[in-house]
Design an enzyme around this catalytic site. Structure first.
Site, PDB file in Angstrom:
ATOM      1  CB  ILE A   4      -4.037   5.414   1.597  1.00 27.80           C
ATOM      2  CG1 ILE A   4      -4.529   5.278   3.033  1.00 27.80           C
ATOM      3  CG2 ILE A   4      -3.217   6.866   1.212  1.00 27.80           C
ATOM      4  CD1 ILE A   4      -3.844   5.652   4.142  1.00 27.80           C
ATOM      5  CG  LEU A  13      -1.679   1.430   1.611  1.00 31.29           C
ATOM      6  CD1 LEU A  13      -2.898   1.213   0.492  1.00 31.29           C
ATOM      7  CD2 LEU A  13      -2.186   1.300   3.007  1.00 31.29           C
ATOM      8  CB  CYS A  14       2.156   3.699  -1.843  1.00 32.83           C
ATOM      9  SG  CYS A  14       1.769   3.723  -3.498  1.00 32.83           S
ATOM     10  CG  HIS A  15      -0.911   9.331  -1.844  1.00 28.65           C
ATOM     11  ND1 HIS A  15      -0.441  10.344  -2.387  1.00 28.65           N
ATOM     12  CD2 HIS A  15      -1.986   9.436  -1.347  1.00 28.65           C
ATOM     13  CE1 HIS A  15      -1.380  11.457  -2.224  1.00 28.65           C
ATOM     14  NE2 HIS A  15      -2.361  10.724  -1.590  1.00 28.65           N
ATOM     15  N   GLY A  39      -0.699   3.921  -5.257  1.00 30.30           N
ATOM     16  CA  GLY A  39      -0.395   2.531  -5.966  1.00 30.30           C
ATOM     17  C   GLY A  39       1.143   2.471  -6.825  1.00 30.30           C
TER      18      GLY A  39
END
Length: 113
Positions: free
Chosen positions: A99, A70-72, A74
């Site tokens: 996210i 998971l990141c901001h 993708g």
């Protein structure tokens, strides 16, 4: 090939990989991003390791367990997912939309930034 899953698909992905152990959601965002918005572990272990320090901290992750990155949005998590797969992690997914999508699709209380 790395599985691309939407945040709403995470429970199904975890169920499909349950035979390999409890799932980990690996949040690869930076500490200042975690302060702005974070998810709550719900049926998975949440591990936060910034993308830039994944290589020296790789031993903190179990290559046999399912890992969803998971990141901001993708992009970084996709890179980390490929890195993990290249290091023998067999059950890896990228949480597409990151996210930001988590806030829109799963938990609107998670701030968007």
């Amino acid at each position: 090939m790395i599985d691309q899953i939407r945040p709403t698909d995470l429970p199904q992905w975890m169920a499909a990989n349950a035979a390999h152990g409890p799932a980990v959601v690996l949040d690869v965002r930076e500490p200042h991003e975690l302060q702005m918005a974070s998810i709550k572990a719900d049926g998975f272990e949440l591990v936060c390791i910034p993308m830039g320090v994944i290589p020296p901290r790789l031993n903190e992750l179990d290559p046999d367990r399912p890992v969803a990155c998971l990141c901001h949005h993708g992009g970084r998590s996709q890179q980390v997912a490929h890195f993990l797969a290249s290091r023998g992690f067999a059950h890896v997914a990228n949480i597409a939309g990151g996210i930001n999508a988590w806030s829109a699709e799963v938990d609107p209380s998670v701030p968007r930034y």
